[in-house]
Write an enzyme that holds these catalytic residues in place. Structure first.
Site, short mmCIF file in Angstrom:
data_model
loop_
_atom_site.label_atom_id
_atom_site.label_comp_id
_atom_site.label_asym_id
_atom_site.label_seq_id
_atom_site.Cartn_x
_atom_site.Cartn_y
_atom_site.Cartn_z
N ASP A 3 6.54 -4.40 12.42
CA ASP A 3 6.25 -3.04 11.98
C ASP A 3 5.17 -2.46 12.90
OD1 ASP A 3 6.61 -0.99 9.72
OD2 ASP A 3 4.49 -1.42 9.49
N TYR B 133 -0.83 5.26 9.49
CA TYR B 133 -0.17 6.54 9.23
C TYR B 133 -0.93 7.77 9.72
CZ TYR B 133 2.91 3.47 6.83
OH TYR B 133 3.78 2.45 6.58
N HIS C 233 14.24 -4.29 7.07
CA HIS C 233 12.96 -4.14 7.78
C HIS C 233 12.11 -5.41 7.72
CE1 HIS C 233 9.89 -1.76 9.72
NE2 HIS C 233 9.03 -1.91 8.74
#
Length: 318
Positions: free
Chosen positions: A103, A230, A295
């Site tokens: 990720d 983020y 994922h």
């Protein structure tokens, strides 16, 4: 699991937690987690590589898991995580390492490789490839409810997550990120509302696993994780050797991608990978696609992923 030892390394003014297994004299592998993860996400891979004669090291980033929370979490950057990784390896007297990132850990791993090419024997990433500067601009075309846009907005995710305990937040994100669709909320909906409270956990993720994550996110909170990644995707981290606009990672590299990973649906992602454009930046890249893989392929298909990692490590062992 009990063979994994836990230590704390004091670097850059913080006490960072490091999980470790394997002989100090063995070739080293550093595992860099994503979100909503901690060192524990690598439990299966750490034991496998140690059993094969490697030294596995899995830190919790600053503000994650058992590591200290920085005084100003909202100022944490990708550069901090890259520097922390380098400092941990220096503290452990490791001069050469294989880097494995999942990720957004792939971003940390590749940036580390750009800054410290002499220290990197090879790079493996899961779910996320090397992405050149500006890649995330393509997300501007996605709806306002796209989860990365929502979590980038200061305060919004804090209110959304704050309706639940940490364990429930992690549970919802694990379920959501295991799907093949990109998480996109409606206009009058929050991201946590995308998961029905009765939805089961993925079959490969147990309640015990969830508790391990939930306990540590209860400790750390979500402020640093929301900041990095983020709220930091716009950060441009060049390297001293290369300009920001023409980064190149020359070491051997492997991308392991689940065919049903929702990241595949990011604008331009499939074309970027399958056209070979990614090799402009990582010329020695091999890509392996896992059918039915989501994922979290390293937890979903533990044995397959472990074998791919071990094949790579053995081939490029230093």
């Amino acid at each position: 699991m009990e063979q994994i030892k836990h230590t704390y390394v004091e670097v850059n003014g913080l006490k960072l937690h490091v999980a470790e297994i394997g002989s100090d004299s063995s070739p080293a592998v550093v595992f860099l987690h994503g979100f909503p993860e901690i060192w524990y996400t690598w439990r299966h891979q750490m034991i496998a590589v140690a059993n094969a004669g490697f030294r596995a090291i899995a830190p919790d980033y600053r503000g994650y898991g058992l590591s200290d929370i920085p005084q100003q979490p909202e100022k944490t950057s990708f550069a901090d995580l890259v520097n922390d990784t380098a400092s941990i390896l220096d503290y452990l007297a490791i001069s050469k390492v294989f880097v494995i990132g999942k990720d957004f850990g792939a971003i940390v791993g590749y940036e580390f490789s750009l800054f410290h090419p002499e220290k990197v024997a090879g790079v493996i990433t899961l779910g996320v490839p090397f992405m050149p500067p500006g890649f995330f601009k393509s997300h501007q075309a996605l709806p306002e409810g796209f989860y990365m846009k929502r979590w980038k907005e200061p305060g919004r995710a804090e209110v959304d997550f704050g309706r639940f305990d940490a364990k429930t937040v992690v549970r919802n994100i694990y379920i959501m990120f295991s799907r093949s669709e990109m998480p996109i909320a409606g206009e009058n909906q929050e991201i946590m509302d995308l998961v029905d409270p009765s939805a089961p956990l993925p079959s490969w993720f147990t309640e015990e696993d969830l508790s391990a994550y939930g306990d540590l996110y209860q400790k750390s909170g979500f402020q640093t994780p929301l900041q990095v990644p983020y709220r930091s995707f716009a950060e441009n981290v060049g390297s001293p050797q290369q300009g920001v606009d023409d980064p190149k990672v020359e070491v051997p590299a492997l991308l392991i991608m689940g065919e049903e990973d929702y990241v595949f649906k990011f604008p331009g992602m499939e074309e970027y990978l399958k056209s070979g454009e990614v090799k402009k930046y990582v010329p020695n890249l091999e890509i392996v696609y896992l059918p039915k893989g989501c994922h979290f392929v390293h937890e979903q298909f533990t044995d397959k992923v472990n074998q791919l990692i071990l094949n790579f490590l053995t081939r490029y062992k230093y």
